[in-house]
Enzyme design. Structure first.
Site, PDB file in Angstrom:
ATOM      1  N   ASN A   9     -25.919  69.712 -19.088  1.00 55.62           N
ATOM      2  CA  ASN A   9     -24.851  69.301 -18.377  1.00 55.62           C
ATOM      3  C   ASN A   9     -25.328  68.083 -17.641  1.00 55.62           C
ATOM      4  OD1 ASN A   9     -22.771  68.528 -16.557  1.00 55.62           O
ATOM      5  ND2 ASN A   9     -22.891  70.456 -15.395  1.00 55.62           N
ATOM      6  N   LYS A  11     -23.944  65.950 -15.706  1.00 54.24           N
ATOM      7  CA  LYS A  11     -23.219  65.606 -14.427  1.00 54.24           C
ATOM      8  C   LYS A  11     -23.237  63.976 -14.360  1.00 54.24           C
ATOM      9  CE  LYS A  11     -25.109  69.754 -12.564  1.00 54.24           C
ATOM     10  NZ  LYS A  11     -25.388  70.613 -11.443  1.00 54.24           N
ATOM     11  N   HIS A  94     -16.545  74.408 -13.502  1.00 56.67           N
ATOM     12  CA  HIS A  94     -18.034  74.090 -12.559  1.00 56.67           C
ATOM     13  C   HIS A  94     -17.765  74.531 -11.343  1.00 56.67           C
ATOM     14  CE1 HIS A  94     -21.758  72.497 -11.580  1.00 56.67           C
ATOM     15  NE2 HIS A  94     -21.881  72.785 -12.774  1.00 56.67           N
ATOM     16  N   GLU A  96     -19.132  72.944  -9.004  1.00 55.61           N
ATOM     17  CA  GLU A  96     -18.615  71.474  -8.290  1.00 55.61           C
ATOM     18  C   GLU A  96     -17.519  71.250  -8.419  1.00 55.61           C
ATOM     19  OE1 GLU A  96     -22.137  69.577 -10.343  1.00 55.61           O
ATOM     20  OE2 GLU A  96     -23.465  70.921  -9.285  1.00 55.61           O
ATOM     21  N   GLU A 166     -22.927  80.992 -13.237  1.00 56.84           N
ATOM     22  CA  GLU A 166     -23.960  80.082 -12.369  1.00 56.84           C
ATOM     23  C   GLU A 166     -23.607  80.492 -10.809  1.00 56.84           C
ATOM     24  OE1 GLU A 166     -24.482  76.279 -14.785  1.00 56.84           O
ATOM     25  OE2 GLU A 166     -22.748  76.097 -13.706  1.00 56.84           O
ATOM     26  N   GLY A 172     -29.104  73.793  -8.669  1.00 57.17           N
ATOM     27  CA  GLY A 172     -29.787  72.379  -8.334  1.00 57.17           C
ATOM     28  C   GLY A 172     -30.660  72.657  -6.935  1.00 57.17           C
ATOM     29  N   SER A 212     -30.825  76.294 -11.891  1.00 56.95           N
ATOM     30  CA  SER A 212     -32.288  76.059 -11.790  1.00 56.95           C
ATOM     31  C   SER A 212     -33.083  76.763 -13.093  1.00 56.95           C
ATOM     32  CB  SER A 212     -32.975  76.424 -10.377  1.00 56.95           C
ATOM     33  OG  SER A 212     -32.127  75.767  -9.487  1.00 56.95           O
TER      34      SER A 212
HETATM   35  P1  PGA Z   1     -29.081  73.016 -12.391  1.00 59.45           P
HETATM   36  O1  PGA Z   1     -27.609  72.829 -12.581  1.00 59.45           O
HETATM   37  O2  PGA Z   1     -29.820  73.322 -13.629  1.00 59.45           O
HETATM   38  O3  PGA Z   1     -29.591  71.517 -11.896  1.00 59.45           O
HETATM   39  O4  PGA Z   1     -29.247  73.924 -11.337  1.00 59.45           O
HETATM   40  C1  PGA Z   1     -26.881  73.736 -13.622  1.00 59.45           C
HETATM   41  C2  PGA Z   1     -25.531  73.563 -13.514  1.00 59.45           C
HETATM   42  O5  PGA Z   1     -24.982  73.028 -12.557  1.00 59.45           O
HETATM   43  O6  PGA Z   1     -24.606  73.842 -14.475  1.00 59.45           O
END
Ligand code: PGA
Length: 249
Positions: A9, A11, A94, A96, A166, A172, A212
Site C-alpha cells: 500500500n 499510500k 483502511h 486511515e 491491522e 507506521g 510495521s
Molecule cells: P505500515 O502500514 O506497514 O507502514 O505500518 C501498513 C498499512 O497501513 O497498511
C-alpha cells in the site's frame, strides 16, 4: 501449497515517474515470486503503473474508491474508473480512512458490495486502536467491523474478499504485534467468518497482517497458522525492503 498474499500500500507517496520506476523494479525482481503480489499506487499513478505490470505476476490495486458508480461526488474515484485502468483489487476500510476521514462501517460496506458487484477483489481492513485493545474491546471491534463490513455479501463473492488485520497502534509506528498476538486475532477473525459463512469459507479465507511489517519480521508472522500474508505500507515504498517480504520463503 499454502498461498500467501503480499500487498504493498503506497499510500500518498510517489509521483507518476517514481511509481513507474518502482513498479518496473518490482516486476523484474519479483518475476519468480511464488506468492500472490499486489501493489496499490496513488490514483494518479494507476494508469502508468498498469502498463508496467500488465502481463506480470503483480496485480494492480487501488487504495480506496467512492461508494457510487458515478454522479455528483466531487473528489471521489469510481469503481468503473478503476476497472477502466485495469485495477483488480481495492483496499477498503483502511484505518486511515476510518480514523482520519471518519468512514463508517456502513459506508465501507457500501463500497465492499459495489466493488464485488463490479467483479473486483477486495481487501477489507479491520483493526482496533490501542485504547480499544486496552479497554478489553478488541473482539467486539473486530466483530463489528467484519459483520458490518461484510453485511449483504454472499458466500460466492466471499472468495474475492481478503481480510487484513491491522492493529491501528502498529501502523507506521514501528510497533508490530507479536506473531502470537496477531495470530490470536486472526483466529478470532476466522471464527467470525465461520459464524457468518461456515467453517469451509473461514478456512479458505486469506487473512493478511498489516502494521510495521518488515523483512525481518515477515517470516515469523507468516509462519503462524492463521497469518496468510501481509499488507505492507512503509516497507513497500522501496524494492529493497518490499522484495524480501514478498520472497520471504
Ligand atoms: P505500515 O502500514 O506497514 O507502514 O505500518 C501498513 C498499512 O497501513 O497498511
Amino acid at each position: 501449497m499454502r498461498l500467501y498474499y503480499i500487498a504493498g500500500n503506497w499510500k500518498m507517496h510517489k509521483t507518476v515517474n517514481e511509481s513507474v520506476a518502482l513498479a518496473r523494479e518490482l516486476a523484474a525482481r519479483l518475476s519468480c515470486c511464488k506468492e500472490k503480489v499486489m501493489i496499490a499506487p496513488a490514483f494518479t499513478a494507476l494508469s502508468e503503473v498498469a502498463k508496467v505490470i500488465e502481463g506480470t505476476n503483480i496485480l494492480l490495486g487501488a487504495q480506496n474508491m467512492g461508494p457510487e458508480e458515478q454522479g455528483a461526488h466531487t473528489g471521489e474515484v469510481s469503481v468503473l474508473m478503476l476497472k477502466d485502468l485495469g485495477v483488480k483489487v481495492v483496499i477498503l476500510g483502511h484505518s486511515e480512512r476510518r480514523h482520519t476521514y471518519l468512514e463508517s462501517d456502513a459506508l465501507i460496506n457500501r463500497k465492499v458490495r459495489l466493488a464485488l458487484a463490479q467483479s473486483l477483489e477486495v481487501i477489507l481492513c479491520v483493526g482496533e486502536t490501542l485504547e480499544e485493545r486496552e479497554g478489553g474491546r478488541l473482539e467486539k471491534v473486530i466483530d463489528t467491523q467484519l459483520c458490518e463490513g461484510l453485511a449483504g455479501v454472499d458466500g460466492a463473492a466471499l472468495d474475492r474478499v481478503t481480510i487484513a488485520y491491522e492493529p491501528v497502534w502498529a501502523i507506521g509506528t514501528g510497533k508490530t504485534a507479536t506473531p502470537e498476538d496477531a495470530d490470536a486475532v486472526h483466529a478470532y477473525c476466522r471464527k467470525v467468518v465461520a459464524a457468518l459463512y461456515g467453517e469451509q469459507k473461514a478456512k479458505a479465507m486469506i487473512i493478511q497482517y498489516g502494521g510495521s511489517v518488515k523483512a525481518d519480521n515477515a517470516a515469523a508472522l507468516m509462519a503462524k497458522p492463521n497469518i496468510d500474508g501481509a499488507l505492507v505500507g512503509g516497507a513497500s515504498l522501496k524494492a529493497e525492503s518490499f522484495v524480501p517480504i514478498a520472497m520471504f520463503r
